[in-house]
Design a protein around this motif. Structure first.
Motif, PDB file in Angstrom:
ATOM      1  N   PHE A  75      41.902  30.025  42.230  1.00 56.28           N
ATOM      2  CA  PHE A  75      40.762  30.854  42.599  1.00 56.28           C
ATOM      3  C   PHE A  75      39.516  30.030  42.905  1.00 56.28           C
ATOM      4  O   PHE A  75      38.871  30.200  43.925  1.00 56.28           O
ATOM      5  CB  PHE A  75      40.499  31.816  41.430  1.00 56.28           C
ATOM      6  N   ALA A 118      48.568  42.219  49.121  1.00 56.93           N
ATOM      7  CA  ALA A 118      48.039  40.954  48.628  1.00 56.93           C
ATOM      8  C   ALA A 118      48.486  40.735  47.184  1.00 56.93           C
ATOM      9  O   ALA A 118      48.875  41.662  46.486  1.00 56.93           O
ATOM     10  CB  ALA A 118      46.521  40.982  48.712  1.00 56.93           C
ATOM     11  N   ASN A 119      48.419  39.501  46.752  1.00 60.71           N
ATOM     12  CA  ASN A 119      48.560  39.134  45.329  1.00 60.71           C
ATOM     13  C   ASN A 119      49.908  39.528  44.717  1.00 60.71           C
ATOM     14  O   ASN A 119      49.986  39.860  43.541  1.00 60.71           O
ATOM     15  CB  ASN A 119      47.445  39.761  44.497  1.00 60.71           C
ATOM     16  N   ASN A 128      44.498  32.632  49.844  1.00 57.09           N
ATOM     17  CA  ASN A 128      43.360  31.883  49.320  1.00 57.09           C
ATOM     18  C   ASN A 128      43.401  30.421  49.724  1.00 57.09           C
ATOM     19  O   ASN A 128      43.167  29.532  48.916  1.00 57.09           O
ATOM     20  CB  ASN A 128      43.278  32.009  47.793  1.00 57.09           C
ATOM     21  N   ARG A 133      31.267  35.319  48.133  1.00 57.52           N
ATOM     22  CA  ARG A 133      32.180  36.457  48.324  1.00 57.52           C
ATOM     23  C   ARG A 133      33.371  36.077  49.195  1.00 57.52           C
ATOM     24  O   ARG A 133      34.489  36.490  48.958  1.00 57.52           O
ATOM     25  CB  ARG A 133      31.429  37.645  48.936  1.00 57.52           C
ATOM     26  N   LYS A 134      33.091  35.272  50.202  1.00 61.43           N
ATOM     27  CA  LYS A 134      34.166  34.867  51.093  1.00 61.43           C
ATOM     28  C   LYS A 134      35.157  33.954  50.385  1.00 61.43           C
ATOM     29  O   LYS A 134      36.363  34.028  50.572  1.00 61.43           O
ATOM     30  CB  LYS A 134      33.576  34.144  52.311  1.00 61.43           C
ATOM     31  N   ALA A 135      34.595  33.090  49.550  1.00 62.96           N
ATOM     32  CA  ALA A 135      35.450  32.126  48.858  1.00 62.96           C
ATOM     33  C   ALA A 135      36.212  32.788  47.723  1.00 62.96           C
ATOM     34  O   ALA A 135      37.301  32.362  47.351  1.00 62.96           O
ATOM     35  CB  ALA A 135      34.601  30.982  48.312  1.00 62.96           C
ATOM     36  N   ALA A 136      35.626  33.839  47.144  1.00 63.57           N
ATOM     37  CA  ALA A 136      36.263  34.483  46.006  1.00 63.57           C
ATOM     38  C   ALA A 136      37.380  35.402  46.484  1.00 63.57           C
ATOM     39  O   ALA A 136      37.711  35.443  47.661  1.00 63.57           O
ATOM     40  CB  ALA A 136      35.220  35.274  45.225  1.00 63.57           C
ATOM     41  N   GLY A 137      37.920  36.138  45.555  1.00 62.38           N
ATOM     42  CA  GLY A 137      39.035  37.009  45.903  1.00 62.38           C
ATOM     43  C   GLY A 137      40.279  36.184  46.073  1.00 62.38           C
ATOM     44  O   GLY A 137      40.240  34.946  46.096  1.00 62.38           O
ATOM     45  N   LEU A 138      41.399  36.816  46.190  1.00 66.13           N
ATOM     46  CA  LEU A 138      42.647  36.081  46.345  1.00 66.13           C
ATOM     47  C   LEU A 138      43.222  36.420  47.713  1.00 66.13           C
ATOM     48  O   LEU A 138      42.838  35.852  48.712  1.00 66.13           O
ATOM     49  CB  LEU A 138      43.610  36.438  45.217  1.00 66.13           C
ATOM     50  N   GLY A 139      44.103  37.401  47.760  1.00 67.66           N
ATOM     51  CA  GLY A 139      44.728  37.759  49.027  1.00 67.66           C
ATOM     52  C   GLY A 139      43.858  38.685  49.839  1.00 67.66           C
ATOM     53  O   GLY A 139      42.838  39.182  49.387  1.00 67.66           O
ATOM     54  N   THR A 140      44.287  38.898  51.076  1.00 72.68           N
ATOM     55  CA  THR A 140      43.583  39.802  51.973  1.00 72.68           C
ATOM     56  C   THR A 140      44.360  41.107  52.042  1.00 72.68           C
ATOM     57  O   THR A 140      45.552  41.112  52.345  1.00 72.68           O
ATOM     58  CB  THR A 140      43.497  39.184  53.381  1.00 72.68           C
ATOM     59  N   ALA A 141      43.663  42.200  51.764  1.00 77.53           N
ATOM     60  CA  ALA A 141      44.322  43.503  51.833  1.00 77.53           C
ATOM     61  C   ALA A 141      44.313  44.000  53.262  1.00 77.53           C
ATOM     62  O   ALA A 141      43.395  43.722  54.021  1.00 77.53           O
ATOM     63  CB  ALA A 141      43.606  44.495  50.926  1.00 77.53           C
ATOM     64  N   ASN A 156      42.223  31.835  37.257  1.00 77.42           N
ATOM     65  CA  ASN A 156      40.768  31.772  37.318  1.00 77.42           C
ATOM     66  C   ASN A 156      40.221  30.376  37.067  1.00 77.42           C
ATOM     67  O   ASN A 156      39.017  30.196  36.944  1.00 77.42           O
ATOM     68  CB  ASN A 156      40.158  32.751  36.307  1.00 77.42           C
TER      69      ASN A 156
END
Lengths: 972, 93, 416
Positions: A51, A81-82, A100, A145-153, A497
């Motif tokens: 992450f 995602a994920n 990611n 925000r762009k860097a965070a998150g994991l997969g793209t829904a 994380n």
């Protein structure tokens, strides 16, 4: 590519060849593989990026707790995602992509974060990004925000369907390993209705992955025997691919059945997933135990995995994690992995055992005691390990075992906290009562024989406990092994994380000492695996940092859901048009034939206007008003709530419900009623008619129909049970239509049987039971919402369309028009009748100009509280009319009122327009408004301020009755 | 959560709507001197953590108003009677 | 010690070994000028403003659990000032203005992020109600925009416009609305209050309130008795239980509100959006999780957990609003206990007991109010009279009939 597929063994179908792609590259696997096992068999260990630091990651586990190997599965509207590669059953045509990372998994620019990682300690973001102020939202946060998150829904609608289902049973068994199988068998043989659910693709739990024997046969074969017996019993339901995700009040369990996730797409008419609510008289938690990782430098390098996962890949999937393996353990379980890998022909370099001694069988593998792995070398794959005594060993895979944690989650979902058990070094489930008990390793019983016995004992519903088959127990001895402090590399506690062992003492040093604070500050345990692997290590490390025992530190709160659940599953079929049911009135077909435009009103679809070619809603509604006021119109008012009230005390009951009196109403007459809440505010209004001494028919507003009915039931049953009265909603039993206009009587006369209609036979506010169209029972009311000479006719619902068509035919010579809710609303604003905009839950009877209706001679709901000063203040906003001074000016609902010379401010606010209509009779926009002390201000000019829509005009406060103030037309 | 409706048997919680404390009693006097009692009745609540008698309307079932006795801290349901019976028993479950 | 990129660099060079605690962990003193019950957002903010604005520094905040363990740690992080009534909106707008300068004020990055709050409407009546509300905001200088369907569609093209049971007709947008990292608000206020000398005392449960001759004298706690001149109660969720120690009954019921977070995703939804045809609202945290919720479970509860029917109810509305969300996964659900008041609005007031002050009844709107609530409560305590911003939040308004009922639901707490 080198194959890591073992030559023999495993529960895979080697005759099948399944093609799949990962990051666009083609691979093959077999039926029985997971995506993770197939990738491992293909020599692929790099499956994801972390992450924060974007570190290369491979699988850690072989199951639901997987924090690293998360992929975007499928594509288009089916992309998820994920998705844990460890839980994805391989199917032909599977598409998976890593996430990611950018531009690619192998070369991820995000990994530059690692360079600054010494700065990116726990909570660093709370201490910076504050200057300059404007940069947070414009620069820093968008990047974060762009860097965070994991997969793209996906943002495309999900094409698949979901179902909801309910099940009841005497015994729910959660988990189908040795404990669960014994529990299910015991419960089934004692005659109960049994559900056996397991998240795995096949039932058998750990017996699918281990090589131990039960009753003289392999565990796998023993399990198959038990499952065959269970499958043959009519009182047993076997539910593989079903994860029990939560435990709720009433011993209700939520479960997700993955009906079609193992195929490329569900067949038509089948759901992707089915959400179950299982109501269990009793339940056994046989979820087993989770092996823990150890925090040491490089414990996240792809190829480092849990010891049990490594042997699962080998035993169940015939996939070797490497060619040359090092095992690192602080308990006996690592030895089993060493022996199994040896048996599969994989070279095991050494067992690194942190303890001074162990009785476990190393199977001839060298054991290096009292040492630990300090660091793993390698980037995207393991190159070797360095021990705490600086010994270096080359290897390409590392199996680690820090001990075992009972899977207590479900037992803690209703608030109880698990208890620390020093003997097994794990948290065990809290006492949760008889209806839900943990058994086997989920309860901290770590030996196979204990599991079998515990399952048998806790599964038995009646009679003698089931006999327990014989087995050989592996040794279980464990000593603390949380964090190798000699490590120089990053030692991860929460893999996904990126929280490291050093983050926790730092959090404590900064004051975040409680485990809940430390969790929030470091984000440990907040990833998609919810701390399944890392939390106990985190707790132990925090305990040491704060000088407390693990028991004192305790756990964070275990919350639903055990594993994440697709929104679609909880929503089931209630999406799109099926989100809520549609209510159609009995006159729907009639209105539809005449080209009505229907509009959602609560659940109802109401005919709102009846446009002719080329008309918009306003042209249509205006024409409908003119035609009605000049001739005759018919409108569907069936959605009004209709309640039939009967009994000796019916009148007395209505007197309590309404602020005005109904017991004095003459038979054959109707009266407008106003109902208050107990706090003195107006609740609802409508006309009520008396059909006989002991028989009334009430009407309510459309919006409040259900609530008024509930309120009546409450008033009668809870407040006034002594009243002899009964009542029932008949809203759907009667079709009701308003027939309004100067020609309404002439029109209706043509369909009413045996009654000469006149002001004498049907006077204003008359209510009569009649027949129409040659014998159809009907109720005829002389009521008017439009202000015209008007009637409402009610017929049994099934006669509705016929009666409406007949009225249209009868009125043809008078130019009858159907009119909709829009025209109805225009006419009521013209007449100053209050409706939803004014009955807004904050107005009193006096505010509405109806204060005189409040009886002083009887008790009724709301009487006393209505006397409070705040409700009788003359400065309250009350209903007035508003007209633009310039007749051509537009005014809109929601505009506010200001004195002519006042500036816009909340303090200067005088009220607002609550209902606005274009009046075709007056040829101008008119409004009802709620204005402070408005009744005393008729004639005052005010600002009609609509800053929201950039508009303002001058209006004049006037009487709310804009049209035919003398009510001449009503009695015409 | 499951509610044991005296008419319908044990039913899931979503069939019911709730209306707060059933132990409050509607005053009978319309004398302005009784305003305090009315204020108490309409607005003030003990709101206990623990055993609580609560009005529940079985709107999705028999439509009876019920009084469910339940623990607000644990959600354990102790029992359920009709509001009519509750009133007759003088506000005791 | 001031937090900044420079202090971060400095500590990085020394291996992060020298970070000081963000707040002290003092033992309770025998006596304080003011004791605040409740170490959540409102209590900590109150202490912060007491010390900073009013110079009242001999203050203790007593928290029965860990700091921020109540609703400040379990809300859905939304800030907005889109209220309609004169008693409400100036207060919430003042709160918004405090949010806008908060991080620089207390030197802690709470990630105040004004990405917009959009309420969707699906009927003409809802649009009219939004027009009334939007004008009430604009008339007092608060930003509000009424969007039509096309404008909503431009912002959020992936919502359901073509297949919906209740088609989206438009929405009311407050661009200055947004989200804040909720835990950080508690920490920021705690650190700020501590730096002004306030004692923050965790794991200290109040078990009794000492009143003599109609005047507050102190509290009994799990860590012994503590005397005080003034006592402020800021224990939303447990207000009735705490007030009962002073013999008071409140116009409040406790209810459980569930909230949810999805797995982390790359940017999916920009601002906060509330569905108008069902109980669902959603935003995305900086970490990537979709944070969402809906309605209270409906029954009185002090248990911080809910049940499945409301889970389904909320998620159904979510999928109805955003069809693609069906394949996103719900990671975790939790519950918080709401002080549901009898008119849906809060209480910040003196009580009939001298020296006893009450801050309660926040329903599920407490988070956004945190700065203004603390500010006004501090004023009310320090001056022994409400500020004009909280003048409508009187306890006696129910007795006098001056309710502040934005929803028009009356004395039925679970409908607010």
């Amino acid at each position: 590519m080198t194959s890591f597929r073992l030559d023999k063994g495993g529960l895979i179908d080697r005759s099948s060849e399944l093609n799949f792609t990962f990051d666009g590259k083609a691979f093959t696997g077999h039926q029985g593989d997971t995506l993770a096992s197939a990738l491992i068999a293909n020599g692929v260990h790099l499956m994801g990026r972390s992450f924060k630091y974007h570190r290369p990651r491979g699988v850690i586990s072989a199951g639901a707790s997987e924090p690293n190997a998360l992929v975007e599965l499928r594509d288009g509207g089916r992309k998820e995602a994920n998705t844990r590669a460890t839980m994805v059953e391989l199917y032909d045509g599977l598409i998976a992509n890593s996430q990611n990372r950018w531009p690619s998994l192998d070369f991820d620019l995000g990994a530059v974060n690692s360079l600054a990682s010494s700065m990116f300690v726990a909570g660093f973001y709370y201490k910076t990004f504050m200057w300059p102020k404007s940069f947070w939202e414009k620069i820093y946060e968008p990047i974060i925000r762009k860097a965070a998150g994991l997969g793209t829904a996906s943002k495309l609608p999900d094409p698949d369907k979901y179902e909801k289902a309910y099940a009841h049973c005497d015994m729910l068994v959660i988990g189908s390993g040795p404990t669960g199988l014994m529990a299910a068998l015991a419960a089934a043989r004692s005659g109960g209705r049994v559900i056996l659910g397991d998240e795995g693709s096949a039932l058998g739990g750990s017996l699918l992955s281990e090589r131990e024997e039960i009753a003289g046969v392999s565990g796998y074969n023993w399990a198959q025997g038990v499952l065959a017996e269970l499958a043959s019993m009519p009182n047993v339901t076997l539910m593989p691919r079903t994860t029990v995700v939560g435990w709720f009040d009433g011993n209700i369990f939520g479960a997700i059945e993955r009906v079609n996730d193992h195929v490329i797409a569900p067949s038509p008419y089948e759901p992707r997933q089915r959400y179950w609510r299982i109501i269990a008289k009793r339940a056994v938690l046989a979820a087993g135990a989770e092996e823990r990782p150890v925090a040491f430098g490089g414990n996240d390098v792809p190829g480092v995995m849990l010891a049990s996962a490594m042997r699962t890949y080998a035993n169940r999937y015939a996939a070797a994690a490497g060619k040359s393996v090092v095992v690192f353990t602080g308990n006996d379980s690592g030895y089993r992995t060493a022996r199994d890998m040896q048996a599969h022909g994989v070279h095991v370099e050494a067992i690194i055992d942190s303890r001074t001694e162990s009785k476990a069988d190393a199977g001839g593998v060298p054991v290096l005691r009292e040492r630990m792995i300090a660091n793993v070398s390698g980037g995207k794959g393991v190159a070797g390990v360095e021990l705490t005594d600086h010994t270096k060993i080359s290897c390409d895979a590392v199996a680690m075992s820090g001990g075992w944690s009972p899977i207590v989650n479900l037992a803690c979902h209703r608030g109880a906290k698990p208890a620390w058990n020093e003997a097994i070094l794990g948290f065990v489930p809290p006492e949760t009562g008889k209806a839900f008990v943990a058994a086997g390793s989920a309860a901290g019983r770590m030996l196979l024989s204990e599991c079998l016995a515990d399952g048998a004992s806790k599964g038995t519903l009646a009679g003698k406990a089931l006999a327990v088959p014989k087995c050989r127990d592996e040794a279980f001895a464990v000593s603390p092994l949380w964090w190798v402090k000699q490590s120089t590399g990053k030692a991860f506690v929460d893999y996904q994380n990126d929280s490291t062992a050093k983050d926790l003492p730092l959090a404590a040093q900064e004051g975040y000492k409680d485990i809940e604070l430390a969790k929030r500050y470091t984000t440990t345990g907040m990833a998609t695996d919810q701390g399944k692997l890392g939390n106990v290590n985190a707790i132990a490390i925090l305990a040491e940092a704060t000088g407390k025992s693990i028991e004192q530190v305790g756990t964070t709160t275990f919350r639903p859901f055990y594993t994440p659940v697709a929104f679609g599953a909880f929503a089931g079929p209630f999406t799109g048009h099926h989100f809520q049911p549609v209510r159609k009135t009995p006159l729907h077909d009639w209105a539809d034939e005449l080209g009505a435009v229907f509009v959602e009103t609560g659940l109802w679809m109401r005919s709102s206007w009846f446009p002719l070619a080329g008309e918009d809603w306003l042209a249509s509604a205006s024409r409908e008003v003119l035609a009605t006021r000049n001739g005759v119109g018919i409108c569907d008012v069936s959605t009004l709530g209709k309640i039939d009230v009967q009994g000796r005390d019916a009148g007395a009951f209505l007197d309590r419900l309404y602020c005005n009196t109904f017991s004095t109403l003459a038979v054959g007459k109707a009266r407008y009623g106003l109902m208050l809440r107990e706090d003195g505010i107006v609740y609802d209004d409508g006309t009520t008619s008396r059909l006989a001494d002991d028989h009334y028919v009430m009407t309510t507003t459309t919006a409040n129909a259900a609530r008024v009915m509930a309120q009546m039931e409450f008033a009668h049953q809870a407040l006034f049970p002594e009243l002899d009265v009964t009542y029932v909603s008949v809203t759907e039993q009667w079709a009701q239509m308003a027939v309004a206009g100067p020609k309404s009587r002439a029109t209706l006369q043509k369909i009413v049987d045996d009654l000469v209609m006149s002001d004498e036979t049907v006077p204003y506010m008359a209510a009569k039971e009649v027949t129409v169209l040659g014998g159809v029972p009907a109720r005829l009311f002389r009521l008017s919402f439009s202000g015209e000479h008007a009637y409402e006719l009610a017929v049994p619902a099934d006669y509705g369309n016929m009666a409406a068509r007949a009225i249209c035919q009868a009125g043809e010579e008078f130019g009858i028009v159907p009119y909709g809710v829009e025209a109805l609303s225009i006419m009521r604003v013209e007449k100053g009748h209050v409706a939803g905009g004014e009955l807004n839950g904050t107005t009193t009877a006096a505010d509405l100009g109806l204060g005189k209706m409040m009886s002083t001679k009887k008790d009724y709901i709301g009487r006393m509280m209505a006397m409070r000063e705040g409700l009788t203040d003359t400065n309250r906003q009350c209903v007035v009319g508003i007209r633009p001074v310039e007749p051509g000016d537009r005014i809109r609902s929601g505009a506010h009122i200001l004195k002519l010379d006042d500036k816009p401010s909340m303090a200067n606010d005088q009220g607002y327009l609550s209902s606005v209509a274009w009046s075709p009779m007056l040829n101008m926009w008119i409004a009802l408004a709620l204005v402070s002390n408005g009744r005393a201000r008729h004639g005052e000019r005010v600002r009609v301020w609509d800053g929201l829509r950039g508009h303002e005009t001058i209006g004049e406060i006037c009487d709310p009755v804009h049209f035919d103030r003398e009510n001449k037309r009503l009695h015409a | 959560m499951l509610i044991p409706c005296p008419h319908c048997g044990t039913r899931p919680v979503e069939e019911f709507t709730f209306l707060g404390d059933a132990s409050v009693k509607r005053p009978t006097s319309n004398d302005p001197a009784s305003m305090d009692q009315w204020f108490d009745y309409v607005y003030l609540r003990d709101n206990p953590k623990g055993r609580f008698d609560e009005y529940a309307h079985h709107a999705g079932g028999c439509r009876a108003w019920l009084v469910v006795s339940r623990n607000t801290a644990t959600h354990e349901v102790y029992g359920c009677v009709t509001a009519r019976d509750y009133a007759k028993a003088g506000g005791k479950s | 010690m001031k937090y900044s990129v420079f202090s971060l660099l400095k500590h990085t060079l020394s291996g992060h070994k020298n970070w000081e605690p963000a707040w002290r962990d003092p033992a309770p003193k025998k006596d304080y000028d003011v004791v605040i019950v409740g170490g959540g957002g409102h209590g900590l903010a109150t202490a912060y403003y007491l010390a900073k604005v009013h110079g009242v520094k001999n203050v203790a905040v007593l928290e029965k659990g860990w700091l921020g363990s109540g609703n400040i740690g379990r809300n859905t992080t939304i800030i907005r000032s889109n209220y309609m009534l004169a008693g409400n909106n100036p207060f919430y707008e003042f709160s918004m203005k405090l949010w806008e300068g908060l991080e620089q004020d207390f030197n802690f990055n709470a990630m105040v992020s004004q990405r917009g709050v959009l309420n969707l409407c699906h009927t003409d009546a809802q649009r009219d109600a939004f027009a009334r509300r939007g004008n009430a905001m604009r008339i007092d200088g608060v930003d509000a925009e009424l969007l039509d369907r096309a404008a909503v569609r431009e912002m959020y093209p992936f919502f359901d416009y073509d297949n919906a049971r209740f088609p989206i007709k438009g929405g009311l947008l407050q661009r200055r609305g947004g989200t804040v990292r909720h835990d950080a608000v508690a920490w920021g206020y705690a650190r700020g209050a501590d730096s002004h000398g306030v004692d923050i005392i965790q794991n200290c449960e109040v078990t009794g309130i000492r009143i003599e001759n109609g005047k507050v004298k102190g509290v009994d706690t799990s860590r012994g008795p503590i005397a005080c001149g003034k006592l402020g109660l800021a224990a939303a969720g447990n207000s009735s239980e705490v007030a009962a120690m002073a013999g008071m009954r409140l116009p409040i019921e406790s209810h459980v509100l569930q909230a949810f977070v999805s797995e982390g995703l790359k940017p999916y939804i920009e601002g906060v959006v509330t569905f108008g045809a069902g109980h669902f609202y959603v935003s995305q945290s900086d970490k990537g999780g979709l944070v969402f919720g809906g309605d209270i479970d409906g029954y009185n509860s002090y248990a911080r957990r809910g049940n499945l029917p409301m889970v389904e109810h909320v998620v159904e509305a979510g999928v109805a609003m955003i069809p693609s969300i069906a394949r996103v996964r719900v990671l975790r659900s939790w519950g918080g206990i709401m002080d549901m008041s009898m008119d849906g609005s809060p209480i910040i007031d003196k009580t009939h007991i001298d020296g006893l002050y009450l801050n309660a009844g926040w329903c599920y709107g407490g988070f956004k109010a945190t700065p203004a609530s603390g500010w006004c409560f501090a004023h009310t305590i320090a001056k022994d009279e409400p500020h004009k911003l909280n003048a409508a939040y009187r306890l006696d308004r129910f007795r006098t009939g001056h309710m502040l009922d934005e929803k028009g639901q009356g004395a039925t707490p679970n409908l607010h």
